[in-house]
Design an enzyme around this catalytic site. Structure first.
Site, PDB file in Angstrom:
ATOM      1  N   LYS A  88      19.133  62.801  29.841  1.00  0.00           N
ATOM      2  CA  LYS A  88      20.414  63.029  30.515  1.00  0.00           C
ATOM      3  C   LYS A  88      21.057  61.748  31.038  1.00  0.00           C
ATOM      4  CE  LYS A  88      20.294  67.853  31.801  1.00  0.00           C
ATOM      5  NZ  LYS A  88      18.957  68.392  31.432  1.00  0.00           N
ATOM      6  N   GLU A 110      28.683  69.024  37.838  1.00  0.00           N
ATOM      7  CA  GLU A 110      28.030  70.294  38.131  1.00  0.00           C
ATOM      8  C   GLU A 110      26.546  70.107  37.850  1.00  0.00           C
ATOM      9  OE1 GLU A 110      29.036  69.516  35.179  1.00  0.00           O
ATOM     10  OE2 GLU A 110      27.287  70.109  33.999  1.00  0.00           O
ATOM     11  N   SER A 376      12.369  65.562  25.094  1.00  0.00           N
ATOM     12  CA  SER A 376      13.588  65.272  25.858  1.00  0.00           C
ATOM     13  C   SER A 376      13.327  64.836  27.299  1.00  0.00           C
ATOM     14  CB  SER A 376      14.511  66.494  25.844  1.00  0.00           C
ATOM     15  OG  SER A 376      13.819  67.643  26.288  1.00  0.00           O
TER      16      SER A 376
HETATM   17  C1  LIG Z   1      18.698  69.513  30.701  1.00  0.00           C
HETATM   18  C2  LIG Z   1      17.552  69.338  29.798  1.00  0.00           C
HETATM   19  C3  LIG Z   1      17.523  69.919  28.501  1.00  0.00           C
HETATM   20  C4  LIG Z   1      18.579  70.845  27.994  1.00  0.00           C
HETATM   21  O1  LIG Z   1      19.865  70.296  27.866  1.00  0.00           O
HETATM   22  P1  LIG Z   1      20.476  69.895  26.456  1.00  0.00           P
HETATM   23  O2  LIG Z   1      21.887  69.564  26.790  1.00  0.00           O
HETATM   24  O3  LIG Z   1      20.365  71.068  25.547  1.00  0.00           O
HETATM   25  O4  LIG Z   1      19.715  68.744  25.952  1.00  0.00           O
HETATM   26  C5  LIG Z   1      16.435  69.649  27.687  1.00  0.00           C
HETATM   27  N1  LIG Z   1      15.404  68.882  28.103  1.00  0.00           N
HETATM   28  C6  LIG Z   1      15.395  68.326  29.330  1.00  0.00           C
HETATM   29  C7  LIG Z   1      14.225  67.497  29.726  1.00  0.00           C
HETATM   30  C8  LIG Z   1      16.453  68.526  30.218  1.00  0.00           C
HETATM   31  O5  LIG Z   1      16.417  67.976  31.439  1.00  0.00           O
END
Ligand SMILES: *Cc1c(COP(=O)(O)O)cnc(C)c1O
Length: 392
Positions: A88, A110, A376
């Site tokens: 993010k 948000e 992620s």
């Molecule tokens: C917020 C988040 C997501 C989901 O958001 P996307 O916009 O679909 O990427 C996925 N993995 C992590 C670690 C997050 O913090």
């Protein structure tokens, strides 16, 4: 197609469905975002911060133990190693920098569970802009550590008190703030959703993930392309970034993993593409879980980041065109995949990322398969959930 047309459409999905009061703000961004992204000064500052502040490039790690267990070669794109622990921050820093280039002096955002709020508050501390984060009152209670983190970073956290007092209400209240403060305020949106140009802007700020991964894969494996690329789907930003430079490579199978919650047919999931019908949410036309008469259904997922009733228009487009395969993983499958990765590789993944890992069990893998999974984020934020569910 990996970029939208002039009006922000990927096929029939996307666009900008906004109240007239927001036209000036959105149009200013539509007119300027591409030229700022290409501006030499912007690129220089952004790349410097990605390298020296976020810690990019994030490694592409060949997970030998997991590969042996699964019977295919598995590589993890380590977004969990970024500053603040997820992908993010790539987006938040890019948008706050863009706000500066547009001459804006105040940031709003948000947040649901607080991850995007923390990333934005971090970028605002770094670039010294005042920051207000809208967060549902219910979420403020559930996510106290992130609320405290945002405050320490200097942000103001405003409780959203309308509706179900969760993420979608926080979006609505952030948009109201923006209407009232159009002159000086920039709205930093947290995923590849929202009115044009946000899905494209967020995708372009996250494409660094696949740009790096493609090159890293070549030098590590000595091969040209992986056979599969997998990412979890919340709003779709880590997936958009992970897929972007592979979309035109037809031999690479793209796999998006939605939260199946308690089960696809349980009525408690966030499997937007699999269960959704076309509709408009937060300014964009996409697939959406809704009732017969078009009311948004409250989503459910054990992972807060996947708990969203919509999905970015790029993914709806890729899925309906057959370019993106969509799978679902339940809460329990995600937990099991997280414990497994922790045990065999010593990496505690975010619950969101664990959905992408769990999908490995649903594929008929062959020894020759070469798979990149987008890790992620890291799992520290989910520790309480992991502890509660851990047996033995
Ligand atoms: C917020 C988040 C997501 C989901 O958001 P996307 O916009 O679909 O990427 C996925 N993995 C992590 C670690 C997050 O913090």
């Amino acid at each position: 197609m990996k970029n939208p047309d002039e009006l922000g459409y990927y096929g029939e999905f996307g666009g900008a469905f906004i109240p007239e009061m927001l036209y000036p703000n959105i149009q200013e961004l539509q007119r300027n975002y591409q030229s700022i992204l290409a501006d030499e000064k912007f690129v220089c500052q952004y790349e410097d911060l990605l390298r020296n502040y976020v810690g990019r490039p994030s490694p592409l790690y060949f997970a030998q133990n997991l590969s042996e267990k699964k019977g295919a070669k598995i590589y993890l794109k380590r977004e969990d190693l970024n500053h603040t622990g997820a992908h993010k921050i790539n987006n938040a820093i890019g948008q706050v920098l863009m706000a500066k280039h547009l001459g804006k002096t105040r940031i709003i955002a948000e947040t649901g569970a607080g991850q995007h709020g923390v990333a934005t508050a971090t970028a605002c501390a770094l670039l010294q802009l005042p920051c207000t984060v809208y967060m549902g009152e219910v979420d403020i209670e559930r996510q106290n550590p992130n609320v405290q983190r945002m405050k320490m970073l200097g942000a103001t956290v405003r409780p959203a008190q309308s509706g179900s007092k969760t993420l979608k209400d926080a979006v609505n209240e952030a948009l109201q703030d923006w209407v009232q403060n159009a002159e000086d305020t920039f709205y930093v949106l947290g995923s590849a959703v929202g009115p044009h140009p946000y899905p494209d802007l967020v995708t372009r700020l996250q494409q660094i993930i696949s740009k790096e991964a493609k090159n890293q894969y070549r030098s590590i494996s000595g091969r040209d392309l992986p056979t599969h690329v997998i990412a979890c789907l919340g709003g779709g930003s880590n997936a958009a970034g992970m897929f972007y430079h592979f979309i035109d490579e037809k031999s690479v199978e793209l796999i998006g993993v939605e939260a199946a919650g308690l089960g696809i047919n349980s009525g408690k999931s966030a499997a937007t593409i699999q269960l959704g019908k076309i509709g408009v949410l937060h300014g964009s036309k996409s697939l959406l879980i809704q009732t017969e008469d078009g009311q948004v259904i409250e989503p459910h997922s054990i992972s807060a980041g996947l708990d969203y009733p919509g999905i970015g228009p790029l993914h709806s487009y890729l899925a309906t065109k057959g370019r993106l395969k969509v799978l679902g993983c339940t809460d329990d499958e995600a937990l099991a995949a997280a414990y497994e990765l922790t045990k065999v590789e010593g990496i505690l993944p975010a619950l969101e990322s664990a959905h992408a890992l769990a999908a490995l069990n649903q594929l008929a893998l062959k020894k020759e398969d070469e798979i990149i999974v987008c890790l992620s984020g890291r799992g520290d934020k989910d520790l309480a959930t992991y502890i509660k569910n851990f047996e033995k």
